[in-house]
Design a protein around this motif. Structure first.
Motif, PDB file in Angstrom:
ATOM      1  N   THR A  70     -97.862  13.696 -45.307  1.00 31.67           N
ATOM      2  CA  THR A  70     -98.734  12.771 -46.038  1.00 31.67           C
ATOM      3  C   THR A  70     -97.930  11.738 -46.822  1.00 31.67           C
ATOM      4  O   THR A  70     -98.278  10.548 -46.876  1.00 31.67           O
ATOM      5  N   SER A  71     -96.832  12.178 -47.425  1.00 31.62           N
ATOM      6  CA  SER A  71     -96.032  11.280 -48.272  1.00 31.62           C
ATOM      7  C   SER A  71     -95.156  10.345 -47.453  1.00 31.62           C
ATOM      8  O   SER A  71     -94.873   9.217 -47.880  1.00 31.62           O
ATOM      9  N   LEU A  72     -94.720  10.796 -46.287  1.00 24.26           N
ATOM     10  CA  LEU A  72     -93.810   9.972 -45.490  1.00 24.26           C
ATOM     11  C   LEU A  72     -94.529   8.891 -44.693  1.00 24.26           C
ATOM     12  O   LEU A  72     -93.906   7.888 -44.331  1.00 24.26           O
ATOM     13  N   GLU A  73     -95.796   9.055 -44.419  1.00 23.49           N
ATOM     14  CA  GLU A  73     -96.497   8.086 -43.577  1.00 23.49           C
ATOM     15  C   GLU A  73     -96.466   6.668 -44.143  1.00 23.49           C
ATOM     16  O   GLU A  73     -96.133   5.716 -43.427  1.00 23.49           O
ATOM     17  N   PRO A  74     -96.791   6.443 -45.449  1.00 22.33           N
ATOM     18  CA  PRO A  74     -96.687   5.070 -45.986  1.00 22.33           C
ATOM     19  C   PRO A  74     -95.261   4.523 -45.918  1.00 22.33           C
ATOM     20  O   PRO A  74     -95.061   3.329 -45.668  1.00 22.33           O
ATOM     21  N   LEU A  75     -94.265   5.374 -46.120  1.00 25.95           N
ATOM     22  CA  LEU A  75     -92.875   4.922 -46.063  1.00 25.95           C
ATOM     23  C   LEU A  75     -92.475   4.541 -44.641  1.00 25.95           C
ATOM     24  O   LEU A  75     -91.738   3.574 -44.423  1.00 25.95           O
ATOM     25  N   LYS A  76     -92.972   5.289 -43.655  1.00 27.90           N
ATOM     26  CA  LYS A  76     -92.705   4.936 -42.257  1.00 27.90           C
ATOM     27  C   LYS A  76     -93.318   3.592 -41.899  1.00 27.90           C
ATOM     28  O   LYS A  76     -92.706   2.775 -41.205  1.00 27.90           O
ATOM     29  N   GLN A  77     -94.564   3.342 -42.365  1.00 32.49           N
ATOM     30  CA  GLN A  77     -95.201   2.052 -42.108  1.00 32.49           C
ATOM     31  C   GLN A  77     -94.431   0.917 -42.771  1.00 32.49           C
ATOM     32  O   GLN A  77     -94.253  -0.159 -42.185  1.00 32.49           O
ATOM     33  N   CYS A  78     -93.951   1.187 -43.994  1.00 26.90           N
ATOM     34  CA  CYS A  78     -93.156   0.185 -44.711  1.00 26.90           C
ATOM     35  C   CYS A  78     -91.869  -0.124 -43.960  1.00 26.90           C
ATOM     36  O   CYS A  78     -91.474  -1.289 -43.825  1.00 26.90           O
ATOM     37  N   ARG A  79     -91.229   0.909 -43.438  1.00 27.39           N
ATOM     38  CA  ARG A  79     -89.994   0.703 -42.672  1.00 27.39           C
ATOM     39  C   ARG A  79     -90.263  -0.113 -41.416  1.00 27.39           C
ATOM     40  O   ARG A  79     -89.473  -0.983 -41.035  1.00 27.39           O
ATOM     41  N   GLY A  80     -91.415   0.140 -40.762  1.00 33.70           N
ATOM     42  CA  GLY A  80     -91.756  -0.628 -39.566  1.00 33.70           C
ATOM     43  C   GLY A  80     -91.946  -2.105 -39.867  1.00 33.70           C
ATOM     44  O   GLY A  80     -91.493  -2.976 -39.115  1.00 33.70           O
ATOM     45  N   LEU A  81     -92.624  -2.417 -40.988  1.00 31.68           N
ATOM     46  CA  LEU A  81     -92.821  -3.817 -41.370  1.00 31.68           C
ATOM     47  C   LEU A  81     -91.494  -4.506 -41.679  1.00 31.68           C
ATOM     48  O   LEU A  81     -91.264  -5.667 -41.313  1.00 31.68           O
ATOM     49  N   ILE A  82     -90.625  -3.771 -42.372  1.00 30.61           N
ATOM     50  CA  ILE A  82     -89.319  -4.348 -42.717  1.00 30.61           C
ATOM     51  C   ILE A  82     -88.505  -4.633 -41.460  1.00 30.61           C
ATOM     52  O   ILE A  82     -87.902  -5.699 -41.324  1.00 30.61           O
ATOM     53  N   GLN A  83     -88.503  -3.691 -40.518  1.00 34.74           N
ATOM     54  CA  GLN A  83     -87.739  -3.880 -39.291  1.00 34.74           C
ATOM     55  C   GLN A  83     -88.281  -5.041 -38.471  1.00 34.74           C
ATOM     56  O   GLN A  83     -87.515  -5.829 -37.898  1.00 34.74           O
TER      57      GLN A  83
END
Length: 296
Positions: free
Chosen positions: A9-22
């Motif tokens: 649950t906690s990692l999902e927003p961070l994964k989406q953020c990483r995708g946008l940054i990449q």
């Protein structure tokens, strides 16, 4: 199971953020390459290309905000008193807590390309016939950061570790057990040591009747012609153990032998290829027939 659910649950927003940054980084790299091509193009197409470039540049969105530390999930586990008491009971029944291992490394001695490690028992609960296990790893000892390998297992309380790189630190540790037991004791404290002396090696071969290999540690005679080959340096010290290992044998000759020389005889450049005797001042020679010659 609960920990895994919290992580997902906690990692999902961070994964989406990483995708946008990449994605933003990839678009920016593509735009930079296009800008370089525009600068290298002709002036006629410059205005039109710049308009297209500016439109694409405005489409690059700003990077998403990095979550603050207060918003980052931190998993902690709380144990009940009954569980803590259960763990204590198991530790008391199946194990023990010691301030240090029952055997400790007390001394190291450097040799040419080797280090002798010595250890002693620490405490009163020592088996009558102890067995030791010595491990080493190249590098400075930091718990959890090294991969150790076994270098010795036996009943003596010291061992010489060979094939050691000079001026490179090695970390050693030792454990013990009663002979016949399967479980080893806890490890000793890390002990860091090194040797500043390079390993014994033969001179880089310029003599036609010899060949050297394995970093100049192995030498082979190629013919029956009488000729000497010397070590690279005068590195032997009195009291050191010097071992010559014979890997193979051809047809023996009366001139075959080994020797120690205080100072190799000086030779002219023309004579260097034909030195055929170890005899000289300060020489100690053993022939293949067992005869010993010593000149002072």
């Amino acid at each position: 199971m609960e920990v895994r659910q919290v992580e997902e649950t906690s990692l999902e927003p961070l994964k989406q953020c990483r995708g946008l940054i990449q994605t933003s980084i990839d678009n920016a790299e593509t735009l930079v390459k296009e800008g370089n091509r525009i600068l290298q193009g002709s002036n006629k197409e410059l205005n039109e290309s710049l308009l297209s470039f500016n439109e694409k540049a405005t489409e690059i969105v700003s990077l998403p905000e990095v979550p603050s530390l207060a918003d980052v999930t931190c998993i902690s586990v709380a144990f009940t008193n009954s569980w803590v008491n259960t763990v204590r009971t198991h530790l008391h029944n199946y194990g023990s807590i010691l301030p240090q291992g029952p055997v400790q490394i007390v001394e190291t001695v450097e040799h040419a390309g080797a280090v002798t490690v010595a250890w002693e028992e620490n405490g009163d609960d020592i088996p009558e016939v102890p067995e030791y296990r010595l491990q080493c790893c190249q590098g400075l000892g930091k718990a959890g950061c090294l991969v150790f390998r076994d270098v010795y297992q036996g009943c003596t309380s010291q061992y010489t570790v060979r094939a050691v790189k000079p001026n490179s630190p090695y970390t050693f540790r030792v454990a013990m057990r009663a002979e016949g037991d399967k479980i080893w004791s806890m490890w000793s404290a890390f002990y860091v040591a090194m040797t500043t002396l390079g390993h014994y090696e033969w001179e880089s071969c310029k003599r036609p009747h010899y060949a050297v290999g394995n970093h100049n540690r192995v030498m082979a005679k190629l013919s029956s012609q009488t000729q000497c080959i010397f070590s690279k340096n005068c590195s032997y010290a009195c009291g050191e153990l010097l071992i010559f290992k014979v890997l193979g044998q051809g047809k023996p000759h009366m001139s075959d032998g080994l020797g120690l020389v205080v100072q190799p005889r000086e030779a002219t450049e023309d004579e260097e290829m034909t030195i055929n005797s170890l005899m000289g001042k300060g020489a100690f020679c053993i022939s293949s027939s067992g005869n010993v010659d010593c000149l002072r």
